[in-house]
Design a protein around this motif. Structure first.
Motif, PDB file in Angstrom:
ATOM      1  N   VAL A  69      76.555  71.595  -1.588  1.00 38.58           N
ATOM      2  CA  VAL A  69      76.049  72.008  -0.277  1.00 38.58           C
ATOM      3  C   VAL A  69      76.412  73.467  -0.019  1.00 38.58           C
ATOM      4  CG1 VAL A  69      76.158  71.620   2.223  1.00 38.58           C
ATOM      5  CG2 VAL A  69      76.077  69.667   0.656  1.00 38.58           C
ATOM      6  N   ALA A  74      69.649  76.084   1.028  1.00 42.26           N
ATOM      7  CA  ALA A  74      69.103  75.184   2.044  1.00 42.26           C
ATOM      8  C   ALA A  74      69.218  73.748   1.544  1.00 42.26           C
ATOM      9  CB  ALA A  74      67.647  75.527   2.326  1.00 42.26           C
ATOM     10  N   ILE A  75      69.081  72.815   2.473  1.00 38.79           N
ATOM     11  CA  ILE A  75      69.158  71.388   2.160  1.00 38.79           C
ATOM     12  C   ILE A  75      67.844  70.733   2.579  1.00 38.79           C
ATOM     13  CG2 ILE A  75      70.430  69.232   2.518  1.00 38.79           C
ATOM     14  CD1 ILE A  75      72.193  71.520   1.434  1.00 38.79           C
ATOM     15  N   PHE A 105      78.036  72.051   6.068  1.00 36.41           N
ATOM     16  CA  PHE A 105      76.752  72.073   6.764  1.00 36.41           C
ATOM     17  C   PHE A 105      76.662  73.167   7.822  1.00 36.41           C
ATOM     18  CE2 PHE A 105      76.748  67.503   5.429  1.00 36.41           C
ATOM     19  CZ  PHE A 105      75.665  67.594   4.565  1.00 36.41           C
ATOM     20  N   LYS A 108      73.899  75.988   7.830  1.00 35.32           N
ATOM     21  CA  LYS A 108      73.021  75.738   6.676  1.00 35.32           C
ATOM     22  C   LYS A 108      71.600  75.419   7.159  1.00 35.32           C
ATOM     23  CE  LYS A 108      74.647  75.552   3.110  1.00 35.32           C
ATOM     24  NZ  LYS A 108      74.849  76.512   2.022  1.00 35.32           N
ATOM     25  N   VAL A 110      68.276  73.470   7.111  1.00 38.82           N
ATOM     26  CA  VAL A 110      68.054  72.078   6.724  1.00 38.82           C
ATOM     27  C   VAL A 110      66.653  71.634   7.153  1.00 38.82           C
ATOM     28  CG1 VAL A 110      68.798  69.694   7.160  1.00 38.82           C
ATOM     29  CG2 VAL A 110      70.506  71.488   6.934  1.00 38.82           C
ATOM     30  N   LEU A 133      73.653  65.946  12.319  1.00 36.97           N
ATOM     31  CA  LEU A 133      73.843  67.261  11.697  1.00 36.97           C
ATOM     32  C   LEU A 133      73.828  68.412  12.695  1.00 36.97           C
ATOM     33  CD1 LEU A 133      71.923  66.712   8.381  1.00 36.97           C
ATOM     34  CD2 LEU A 133      74.375  67.021   8.681  1.00 36.97           C
ATOM     35  N   ALA A 138      74.237  72.421  11.614  1.00 37.54           N
ATOM     36  CA  ALA A 138      73.147  72.703  10.687  1.00 37.54           C
ATOM     37  C   ALA A 138      71.965  73.230  11.503  1.00 37.54           C
ATOM     38  CB  ALA A 138      72.754  71.440   9.940  1.00 37.54           C
ATOM     39  N   PHE A 140      68.033  73.228  11.761  1.00 35.52           N
ATOM     40  CA  PHE A 140      66.868  72.476  11.314  1.00 35.52           C
ATOM     41  C   PHE A 140      65.551  73.223  11.424  1.00 35.52           C
ATOM     42  CE2 PHE A 140      69.578  68.803  11.637  1.00 35.52           C
ATOM     43  CZ  PHE A 140      69.080  67.974  10.643  1.00 35.52           C
ATOM     44  N   THR A 181      64.722  79.537   5.972  1.00 32.37           N
ATOM     45  CA  THR A 181      65.928  79.946   5.249  1.00 32.37           C
ATOM     46  C   THR A 181      65.990  81.458   5.119  1.00 32.37           C
ATOM     47  OG1 THR A 181      65.976  77.860   4.044  1.00 32.37           O
ATOM     48  CG2 THR A 181      67.223  79.692   3.105  1.00 32.37           C
TER      49      THR A 181
END
Length: 186
Positions: A69, A74-75, A105, A108, A110, A133, A138, A140, A181
């Motif tokens: 992670v 990015a996730i 996280f 990050k 996501v 999250l 995080a 989104f 991102t």
């Protein structure tokens, strides 16, 4: 000059070998092509969260996921819906990662999608995952929302996505994750 490929960590909330969610992540990687390097997380070796175990240290499987992670740009999650929420295996992994330092996280980028045999396509699980999250800070992608309903009719026996509209939706999500991102990290 072309942007360098993003490193995207793909996390499936399902351990099932023929998981529709894992297949959706494979489709996302295929669509991304050379724009992104997809790394696939494996949640199978993560023990159930137990503070007594945590007090002994961070299990190797948790430390490996934490590193993945941290190293990812990015996730991308894909989660099934179990009893109106995320799967236990995914929630357990997030619980572990919420209790390590550094908490991976935080800040990050996501994105999330879901696949389910139901008409709702995992919508409730997505909203629970987002809520969890957000607490971990995080960031989104809000749209598009990709909820693959009746997934058993959209993937063939080998896990290949056969539905053109779903493929377009996944492609749009991957593109949005890439743009998001780059926007928040550059």
């Amino acid at each position: 000059m072309a942007a360098s490929p993003l490193k995207i960590l793909a996390i499936s909330g399902s351990l099932r070998k023929s998981s529709f969610n894992s297949a959706a992540l494979e489709t996302a990687a295929e669509i991304a092509g050379e724009k992104a390097e997809f790394i696939f997380a494996n949640l199978a070796g993560i023990p159930l969260y137990d503070q007594d175990l945590r007090d002994l240290g961070v299990p190797e499987a948790v430390a490996a996921l934490q590193q993945q992670v941290l190293e990812a740009d990015a996730i991308l999650f894909s989660t099934p819906e179990y009893n109106y929420s995320v799967s236990g295996v995914l929630k357990n992994a997030i619980d572990w990662l919420s209790r390590v330092d550094p908490q991976p996280f935080a800040d990050k980028p996501v994105a999330v999608m879901s696949a389910s045999m139901s008409a709702f396509g995992g919508a409730r699980a997505q909203y629970d995952l987002r809520r969890t999250l957000i607490y971990l800070n995080a960031h989104f992608v809000n749209r598009p929302e990709v909820m693959i309903s009746f997934a058993h009719k959209k993937f063939d026996e080998s896990g290949k996505l056969t539905d053109a509209d779903t493929r377009t939706f996944i492609g749009n999500l991957v593109q949005s994750l890439e743009q998001w991102t780059r926007r928040i990290t550059e």
